[in-house]
Design an enzyme around this catalytic site. Structure first.
Site, mmCIF file in Angstrom:
data_model
loop_
_atom_site.group_PDB
_atom_site.id
_atom_site.type_symbol
_atom_site.label_atom_id
_atom_site.label_comp_id
_atom_site.label_asym_id
_atom_site.label_seq_id
_atom_site.Cartn_x
_atom_site.Cartn_y
_atom_site.Cartn_z
ATOM 1 N N LYS A 242 -21.307 -3.213 0.214
ATOM 2 C CA LYS A 242 -19.967 -3.280 1.171
ATOM 3 C C LYS A 242 -19.218 -4.368 1.270
ATOM 4 C CE LYS A 242 -22.220 -0.139 4.411
ATOM 5 N NZ LYS A 242 -23.129 0.236 5.446
ATOM 6 N N ASP B 209 -17.359 2.445 12.003
ATOM 7 C CA ASP B 209 -18.371 3.408 11.992
ATOM 8 C C ASP B 209 -18.302 4.850 12.590
ATOM 9 O OD1 ASP B 209 -20.633 3.059 10.163
ATOM 10 O OD2 ASP B 209 -21.593 1.706 11.362
ATOM 11 N N GLN C 202 -25.179 -2.785 10.790
ATOM 12 C CA GLN C 202 -26.060 -1.821 9.898
ATOM 13 C C GLN C 202 -27.182 -1.111 10.618
ATOM 14 O OE1 GLN C 202 -25.037 -1.125 6.629
ATOM 15 N NE2 GLN C 202 -27.004 0.139 6.191
HETATM 16 N N1 GUN Z 1 -27.053 2.985 7.508
HETATM 17 C C1 GUN Z 1 -26.892 4.021 6.451
HETATM 18 N N2 GUN Z 1 -25.558 4.655 6.614
HETATM 19 C C2 GUN Z 1 -24.969 3.770 7.621
HETATM 20 C C3 GUN Z 1 -23.766 4.024 8.011
HETATM 21 O O1 GUN Z 1 -22.902 4.682 7.478
HETATM 22 N N3 GUN Z 1 -23.358 3.147 8.952
HETATM 23 C C4 GUN Z 1 -24.124 2.152 9.436
HETATM 24 N N4 GUN Z 1 -23.812 1.404 10.220
HETATM 25 N N5 GUN Z 1 -25.373 2.036 9.102
HETATM 26 C C5 GUN Z 1 -25.860 3.075 8.202
#
Ligand code: GUN
Length: 294
Positions: free
Chosen positions: A54, A121, A98
Site C-alpha cells: 500500500k 475502507d 489494517q
Molecule cells: N486486511 C485484509 N484486507 C484488508 C482490507 O481491505 N482492509 C483492511 N483494513 N484490512 C485488511
C-alpha cells in the site's frame, strides 16, 4: 473451449495509472495533495506485506503515504488516540487500520472512531449503512475491485443472476450492495446455505469469498458464467513447497466458465488500486471538489 482469464494485474495497473493522472490534475489545478495513513498494529507477516505494498503504490500514484506501526500490545486508548490525531490531520484524507487487529483490541470501536469522510475502507457503520441505503458512500476496496473486473467482461450487469458466497463485512455484504446498485439479481450464500452447488449453478456471476481452498468445483458452475475468486490460501504441494490457491478449483472452472479470475493476479491486485481511488475520492470530497474521473 477454455474460459477467458481476467487479467487483474493489467486492469489494476491501468486503474493505478488513471488514478495517478487524476492525482496530478488535482495537485496542479487545486493544490491538493491526497494523503493516506495506514495503521499497522503488531507484526502479522501477511499484514506487513500488504501494508508495504500500500505504501509503495500510494507513493507511486503521487500521493502522500503515512505509515504508523504500533506494537501488538498497544492499548485500546493509545490506538484510539492515534485515530483521533489522524482524523484531525488536514494532510490525511484516508485512514486505513489494517485488519485483523491483535487480540485484546476492540475492532468495532476502532472502526467507529474513524472519521467517516476518511474511511477509505468503507467499514464505518455510516458508510456501510449509506451503501446499503443506495446513497453515495466510500465503499470497501475488494468489492469495488470485483465489480470493475466483472465490468471488464460485461458492459452491464442488469438482470444477471449473481451469487455471493460469503457474508463478511469486508467483502460479501458490501459486494451484495454494489451488485444491487448495478441492478443484478443477488443471492447471498454462506456456510449454512442448503444445496450450495445447485444455487451456484443458476448464477451468471459467481463471487467466491469464503477463504476455503478450491471449494467451488467445476460442476458448480453454469457454462459460460463469469467467476470472480476472492479467496487466497497458501497450501502445501507434493514437492514440499507451497502455492497460492483461491476459493475456486481454477483448472476445472476454466473448462466450464466463460471468464475466470486467476489467483494470484486477479482480485488481489485490484484491492490496493481501489484503495488509491478511494483516497483520491475522499480527498476531493473533503476539499469540496467534484468527484474525480476514476
Ligand atoms: N486486511 C485484509 N484486507 C484488508 C482490507 O481491505 N482492509 C483492511 N483494513 N484490512 C485488511
Amino acid at each position: 473451449m477454455t474460459a477467458q482469464i481476467i487479467d487483474g494485474k493489467r486492469i489494476a495497473a491501468e486503474l493505478r495509472a488513471r488514478t495517478a493522472d487524476e492525482v496530478a490534475r488535482v495537485k496542479r489545478d487545486h493544490g491538493l495533495m491526497p494523503g493516506l495513513a495506514v495503521v499497522l498494529v503488531g507484526n502479522d507477516p501477511a499484514s506487513e506485506v500488504y501494508v508495504r505494498s500500500k505504501h509503495t503504490q500510494t507513493q507511486a500514484a503521487g500521493m502522500a503515504s503515512f505509515e504508523h506501526k504500533l506494537p501488538a500490545d498497544v492499548s485500546q486508548a493509545a490506538l484510539l488516540e492515534l485515530v483521533g490525531k489522524l482524523n484531525a490531520d488536514p494532510a490525511v484524507h484516508g485512514i486505513l487500520v489494517q485488519l485483523p487487529l491483535p487480540k485484546g483490541l476492540n475492532t468495532e470501536a476502532v472502526i467507529a472512531a474513524i472519521d467517516p469522510a476518511k474511511d477509505v475502507d468503507g467499514l464505518h457503520p455510516n458508510n456501510a449503512g449509506r451503501l446499503a441505503g443506495g446513497l453515495r458512500a466510500l465503499s470497501p476496496c475488494t468489492p469495488l475491485g470485483c465489480i470493475i473486473l466483472t465490468k471488464s467482461v460485461h458492459t452491464s450487469l442488469e438482470g444477471l443472476n449473481a451469487i455471493v458466497i460469503g457474508r463478511s463485512n469486508l467483502v460479501g455484504r458490501p459486494l451484495v450492495q454494489l451488485l444491487l446498485n448495478e441492478n443484478a439479481t443477488v443471492t447471498i450464500a454462506h456456510s449454512r446455505s442448503r444445496d450450495l452447488p445447485g444455487l451456484c449453478r443458476q448464477a451468471d456471476l459467481v463471487y467466491a469469498a469464503v477463504g476455503k481452498a478450491e471449494m467451488v468445483r467445476g460442476d458448480w458452475i453454469k457454462p459460460g458464467a463469469t467467476v470472480i475468486d476472492v479467496g487466497i490460501t497458501r497450501i502445501p504441494t507434493a514437492e514440499g513447497k507451497t502455492r497460492l490457491v483461491g476459493d475456486v478449483a481454477f483448472d476445472d472452472a476454466m473448462q466450464v466458465a466463460g471468464a475466470v479470475t486467476p489467483v494470484p493476479g486477479g482480485v488481489g491486485q485490484m484491492t490496493v488500486a481501489c484503495l488509491l481511488v478511494n483516497t483520491l475520492r475522499a480527498a476531493c470530497a473533503i476539499k469540496g471538489l467534484p468527484a474525480p474521473a476514476v
